[in-house]
Design an enzyme around this catalytic site. Structure first.
Site, short mmCIF file in Angstrom:
data_model
loop_
_atom_site.label_atom_id
_atom_site.label_comp_id
_atom_site.label_asym_id
_atom_site.label_seq_id
_atom_site.Cartn_x
_atom_site.Cartn_y
_atom_site.Cartn_z
CG ASP A 111 -52.95 76.20 -27.89
OD1 ASP A 111 -53.88 76.47 -28.68
OD2 ASP A 111 -53.07 76.23 -26.66
CE LYS A 162 -61.23 73.07 -19.61
NZ LYS A 162 -60.01 73.47 -18.92
CG ASP A 223 -55.04 71.47 -26.81
OD1 ASP A 223 -53.94 72.05 -26.85
OD2 ASP A 223 -55.87 71.68 -25.92
#
Length: 360
Positions: A111, A162, A223
């Protein structure tokens, strides 16, 4: 390096309704399944054998690509019975690899649209003697990604998933989703259970003293996990901003596939794609959008930065911006859909039912 693993097992939940009937890597970008672009770029970099790690709607891939000979590749397919995560998927297909223990194996996600110099990543891997080498890219806001700080030689120091507080953001370098593994390292990943390379494999390798090397490549990177990003990626391929040898035509403002019909006064710009058998009627304006095969755009419709699903129909004078229309859906005349609206497959919106602005 002559072989690779391509991770294409994700459900593509963030992309729904695009992925209700189609796995994410098979959704069309610039006229062909997105996976075609990745396979073509791997082939151009010298890869000959690719193992596809499949899971969600796994039965779709092989009927389309077969053994890969049409692309000059040898393709194999391995289906996960249960989702195994990135690391588990890599380990699950290891038996299909032919490389020796010290040889490099390219691994990339299904992806990511990127202009990565694959050859440069492999050379970095070989010249540094790394166990694993990672493609890193730099982003303005890294909070949604895994941070990868490196030392002055590019050696990876840590993996920070993250970060949320400013104190945690120690670098703008993120894991860009392409790796070169020493073949023997793949065999150290636990078999038969879910494993995340980002959260488990890479940190454990660092902890045991393995050499993980980062290579920053700040060429095109996107992305494609959201509908807006997917539409943008397709348009960038058509416009030539994102590199791919698989775009079925010349780069430019528009790409109209064979058997598609476009009225002479319809205006297609911004990297718009019109798929096979689709029809764009007179007076329609389409900017930066993807019209999938068999869809119909009726007279005077105005579509911007949107994706229209297979066999969907957009009614006369309807206005769509930043919208995804599922396969087979019908949007009646004089509707207005904006700001990330998603219409599910086979839904039917009656004429003049939805507006986001006052009816002047």
């Amino acid at each position: 390096m002559t072989e690779a693993i391509l991770l294409v097992g994700g459900k593509g939940t963030r992309l729904r309704p695009l992925t209700v009937n189609t796995p994410k890597p098979m959704v069309r970008a610039a006229g062909v399944p997105f996976l075609t672009h990745q396979l073509a770029r791997a082939k151009a970099a010298g890869v000959e054998h690719i193992v596809l790690a499949t899971s969600y709607l796994a039965e779709v891939f092989e009927p389309y690509f077969g053994d890969g000979s049409a692309l000059g590749l040898h393709l194999e397919y391995v289906t996960e019975e249960e989702p195994l995560g990135t690391g588990g998927a890599i380990r699950n297909v290891a038996s299909r690899l032919h490389s020796g223990p010290e040889e490099p194996v390219l691994i990339f996600n299904g992806d990511i649209l990127t202009g990565l110099d694959i050859g440069a990543l492999v050379r970095t891997h070989e010249t540094t003697g790394a166990d694993v080498s990672l493609h890193l890219t730099q982003v303005t806001d890294p909070r949604a990604y895994g941070l990868v700080p490196t030392d002055g030689t590019g050696r990876v120091l840590a993996f920070l998933e993250k970060p949320q507080s400013p104190e945690e953001i120690v670098t703008d370098q993120i894991n860009a989703g392409a790796y070169v593994f020493r073949r023997s390292v793949i065999d150290t990943i636990p078999a038969g259970r879910p494993v995340s390379v980002e959260r488990e494999t890479f940190p454990e390798l660092l902890a045991t003293g393995a050499h993980l090397q980062g290579m920053v490549d700040s060429t095109y990177w996107l992305d494609l996990g959201t509908p807006a990003a997917f539409v943008r990626g397709s348009a960038d391929l058509v416009l030539g901003r994102a590199p791919s040898p698989a775009v079925p035509g010349r780069c430019g403002d528009r790409l109209v596939l064979p058997t598609a019909r476009v009225a002479p006064d319809a205006k297609l710009t911004g990297g718009t794609v019109v798929g096979e058998g689709a029809f764009v009627a007179e007076g329609a304006r389409v900017f930066g959008s993807t019209i999938l095969p068999g869809a119909v755009i009726e007279p005077g419709a105005d579509i911007t930065d949107s994706l229209i699903g297979t066999r969907a129909r957009i009614g006369t004078r309807s206005v769509l911006a930043d919208t995804v229309i599922g396969d087979g859906a019908v949007i009646g005349a004089d509707n207005e859909l904006r700001s990330g609206a998603r219409i599910w497959c086979n839904a039917h919106i009656p004429p003049a039912s939805l507006r986001f602005s006052p009816d002047a």
